[in-house]
Design a protein around this motif. Structure first.
Motif, mmCIF file in Angstrom:
data_model
loop_
_atom_site.group_PDB
_atom_site.id
_atom_site.type_symbol
_atom_site.label_atom_id
_atom_site.label_comp_id
_atom_site.label_asym_id
_atom_site.label_seq_id
_atom_site.Cartn_x
_atom_site.Cartn_y
_atom_site.Cartn_z
ATOM 1 N N CYS A 1 25.776 7.184 1.178
ATOM 2 C CA CYS A 1 24.768 6.961 2.223
ATOM 3 C C CYS A 1 25.316 7.314 3.597
ATOM 4 C CB CYS A 1 24.304 5.507 2.193
ATOM 5 S SG CYS A 1 23.133 5.195 0.854
ATOM 6 N N SER A 2 26.611 7.186 3.779
ATOM 7 C CA SER A 2 27.186 7.466 5.103
ATOM 8 C C SER A 2 27.047 8.945 5.466
ATOM 9 C CB SER A 2 28.655 7.045 5.137
ATOM 10 O OG SER A 2 29.388 7.819 4.201
ATOM 11 N N LYS B 1 10.531 10.569 5.709
ATOM 12 C CA LYS B 1 11.891 10.791 5.208
ATOM 13 C C LYS B 1 12.273 9.736 4.169
ATOM 14 C CE LYS B 1 13.596 13.437 9.035
ATOM 15 N NZ LYS B 1 13.039 14.595 8.314
ATOM 16 N N VAL B 2 12.642 10.261 3.000
ATOM 17 C CA VAL B 2 12.983 9.378 1.883
ATOM 18 C C VAL B 2 14.419 9.654 1.450
ATOM 19 C CG1 VAL B 2 12.442 8.755 -0.503
ATOM 20 C CG2 VAL B 2 10.594 9.400 1.073
ATOM 21 N N LEU B 3 15.166 8.593 1.258
ATOM 22 C CA LEU B 3 16.496 8.743 0.663
ATOM 23 C C LEU B 3 16.516 7.955 -0.652
ATOM 24 C CD1 LEU B 3 19.418 9.813 0.843
ATOM 25 C CD2 LEU B 3 20.018 7.670 2.021
ATOM 26 N N ILE B 4 16.891 8.637 -1.726
ATOM 27 C CA ILE B 4 16.940 7.989 -3.037
ATOM 28 C C ILE B 4 18.393 7.673 -3.389
ATOM 29 C CG2 ILE B 4 16.357 8.187 -5.487
ATOM 30 C CD1 ILE B 4 13.827 8.819 -4.229
ATOM 31 N N VAL B 5 18.650 6.439 -3.727
ATOM 32 C CA VAL B 5 19.993 6.057 -4.170
ATOM 33 C C VAL B 5 19.904 5.673 -5.641
ATOM 34 C CG1 VAL B 5 21.859 4.401 -3.885
ATOM 35 C CG2 VAL B 5 20.646 5.266 -1.874
ATOM 36 N N TYR C 1 12.101 5.527 4.208
ATOM 37 C CA TYR C 1 12.127 4.765 2.948
ATOM 38 C C TYR C 1 13.473 4.986 2.267
ATOM 39 C CZ TYR C 1 7.030 4.899 3.572
ATOM 40 O OH TYR C 1 5.756 4.782 4.062
ATOM 41 N N LEU C 2 14.144 3.932 1.967
ATOM 42 C CA LEU C 2 15.361 4.050 1.181
ATOM 43 C C LEU C 2 15.035 3.458 -0.191
ATOM 44 C CD1 LEU C 2 18.976 3.130 2.294
ATOM 45 C CD2 LEU C 2 18.159 3.002 -0.045
ATOM 46 N N ILE C 3 14.967 4.325 -1.182
ATOM 47 C CA ILE C 3 14.570 3.873 -2.519
ATOM 48 C C ILE C 3 15.804 3.655 -3.381
ATOM 49 C CG2 ILE C 3 13.349 4.516 -4.643
ATOM 50 C CD1 ILE C 3 11.281 5.943 -2.949
ATOM 51 N N ASP D 1 25.082 1.893 5.017
ATOM 52 C CA ASP D 1 25.205 2.926 6.063
ATOM 53 C C ASP D 1 23.911 3.693 6.306
ATOM 54 O OD1 ASP D 1 27.842 2.289 6.556
ATOM 55 O OD2 ASP D 1 28.596 3.669 5.023
ATOM 56 N N ALA D 2 22.971 3.572 5.415
ATOM 57 C CA ALA D 2 21.708 4.302 5.602
ATOM 58 C C ALA D 2 20.556 3.381 5.978
ATOM 59 C CB ALA D 2 21.356 5.093 4.351
ATOM 60 N N VAL D 3 20.860 2.106 6.152
ATOM 61 C CA VAL D 3 19.791 1.163 6.502
ATOM 62 C C VAL D 3 19.716 1.034 8.024
ATOM 63 C CG1 VAL D 3 18.919 -1.189 6.265
ATOM 64 C CG2 VAL D 3 20.091 -0.093 4.326
ATOM 65 N N LYS D 4 18.714 1.647 8.594
ATOM 66 C CA LYS D 4 18.486 1.557 10.046
ATOM 67 C C LYS D 4 17.329 0.588 10.297
ATOM 68 C CE LYS D 4 21.786 4.198 10.396
ATOM 69 N NZ LYS D 4 21.866 5.610 10.114
#
Lengths: 308, 308
Positions: free
Chosen positions: A64-65, A4-8, A73-75, A92-95
């Motif tokens: 992110c919330s 699972k990837v989240l792109i900011v 991965y939070l990119i 809010d997306a950093v676990k």
């Protein structure tokens, strides 16, 4: 799973590399700001020298919330600007299990994130690519397309290696390096002269700079100063780096730097990441950098005027 | 009689001082280029802090060759630009008795005229004034309005004294000085920083420069370099000239330098007279002027782009 990837930050860089990871089979979501509506509706259309493709993210969020899952991965692919508070944007997306990956320009850009999330793995990455967002959701990939990444402050990580493998699987060369800081400085030796000079010279592309002896000389002087500052940080760059940069750039087709594109589109300029941070180290270490100082003063002023 | 004046270059400076000499009773004609039609028809309308006035020249010509008389004084008030060939422009009006008077910016700007007309008296003059042409024939005089003049390379001249007396008669303070070169350098210490920085800083007035520490510091550094170059020419400027210039400028209302006005109006910039000539002396004398060099490179590029 590590899937699972989240792109900011979904300008050219975030959209392009996010799209590639989606192609590699990962589950990629994005946080969008100005381009939210368009991307939510149609995703990204990416015109690429490697073949056009589209990228429909698994989720498109305003912040992110809103992200309902746990990112492996939070990119972070935002510009590096004082007004962009990355820590606040991503918190809010950093676990616990989230690896934070910064794909950004400049030097000494990791500290705040490292300090805010001391228990998370942090990867620092540099993109070698010419890519930008033409219109909301429309991405133009014009040149190169490689990555280098390394664990912030050294070391190795299997999880990072896995991410790198995903990129390589879809033909995005992604090299894992031991000392990413070295490569940040190496890239800076190009960025710090050509980006500001392209703007301050009245809006000139790399071809004009290369063909104008005085501008190219100014670039060389700026490179010398960056190398001197790097040295004070224990970063010893190759002796011929300046000559090689000049020669390499002379072969470019007329190329507008990312800072010139930002300037022309009235977007904020990455003054601090690309110039200010070097100048501050120089001042601290008492290294004379007259050319950097004057470029820094002028560019800061141009950036302010350009935003008005 | 010493009463006939021909003005070449009728922007703000030429029109204003020409108009004053007409008020003093002299017979003043003008050579116009772009503003010929308007000036031929209506002369100049001069809005002045010292009281508005109009100036109807005795003759308005398209070139010096059309001037039917013999000028006692030929006043050159053109910009100093490589593409303006003053010698060629004025040669048809330079007779044996003609005194040539340059009212122009910069340093080392007299040589070509001196060499071309070795038997004519040559006067070098500096204007301390804020004046520009708004529209053809419409002049706006906003600040100051003084002159200094001296025989080129020293000496005295009764004919020059008479011209000076004419100016003073109509309340234009015109000081005859022994060493005009000194005052050219003194003025340059202001011009060389503030003019380029106002343009390269993104279009900033003197108030913005003074209130932006980094820009003001850059101006101070440039002043130091100009002083060092002046010294190599035997010109010793007062030790506190830099501080005084900074303090003096801080008190200005928001003021756009003449170079910024030229830039905004897409006119050529006086890069060589104000920066290039200093840099060339520095190179010859092996004086390090990194800030001047970088400003010179950027400004030359901006000037080219601005003309396109």
């Amino acid at each position: 799973m590590n899937n699972k990837v989240l792109i900011v930050g979904t300008g050219g860089i975030g959209a392009y590399f996010g799209g590639r990871l989606a192609q590699s089979g990962m589950d990629v979501s994005v946080v969008c700001r100005s381009n939210y509506k368009q991307v939510k509706k149609d995703g990204f259309a990416i015109k690429s020298i490697a073949g056009d493709f589209s990228f429909k993210p698994d989720g498109v969020y305003r912040s992110c919330s809103e992200y309902p899952e746990t990112a492996d991965y939070l990119i972070v692919a935002t510009k590096v600007l004082p007004e962009i508070d990355v820590v606040n944007i991503i918190k809010d997306a950093v676990k616990a299990e989230t690896m934070i990956v910064l794909i950004q320009n400049g030097i000494e850009i990791e500290q705040e994130v490292a300090a805010a999330f001391p228990n998370n793995e942090l990867v620092s990455s540099i993109a070698y690519i010419g890519v930008f967002q033409l219109e909301h959701g429309e991405i133009e990939h014009q040149a190169a397309g490689r990555l280098k990444m390394g664990v912030y402050q050294g070391g190795s990580s299997e999880k990072m290696d896995l991410l790198s493998a995903h990129f390589n699987k879809v033909d995005v060369e992604c090299e894992v390096v031991k000392n990413i800081e070295f490569f940040r400085w190496e890239k800076l030796v190009w960025n710090t002269p050509y980006n500001p000079v392209s703007v301050l010279g009245g809006g000139v592309d790399t071809k004009v700079i290369s063909e104008t002896k005085t501008l190219e000389n100014l670039c060389a002087e700026l490179m010398k100063e960056v190398c001197a500052v790097a040295k004070s940080r224990g970063i010893v760059l190759a002796e011929d780096i300046i000559l090689k940069n000049l020669q390499y750039t002379r072969k470019f087709p007329p190329y507008k730097t990312s800072m010139l594109l930002d300037f022309e589109n009235k977007r904020p300029l990455e003054v601090e990441a690309i110039v200010g941070n070097v100048v501050r180290i120089a001042r601290k270490e008492k290294i004379a950098v007259p050319n950097l100082e004057s470029i820094y003063a002028l560019l800061s002023s141009v950036d302010i005027k350009n935003r008005v």
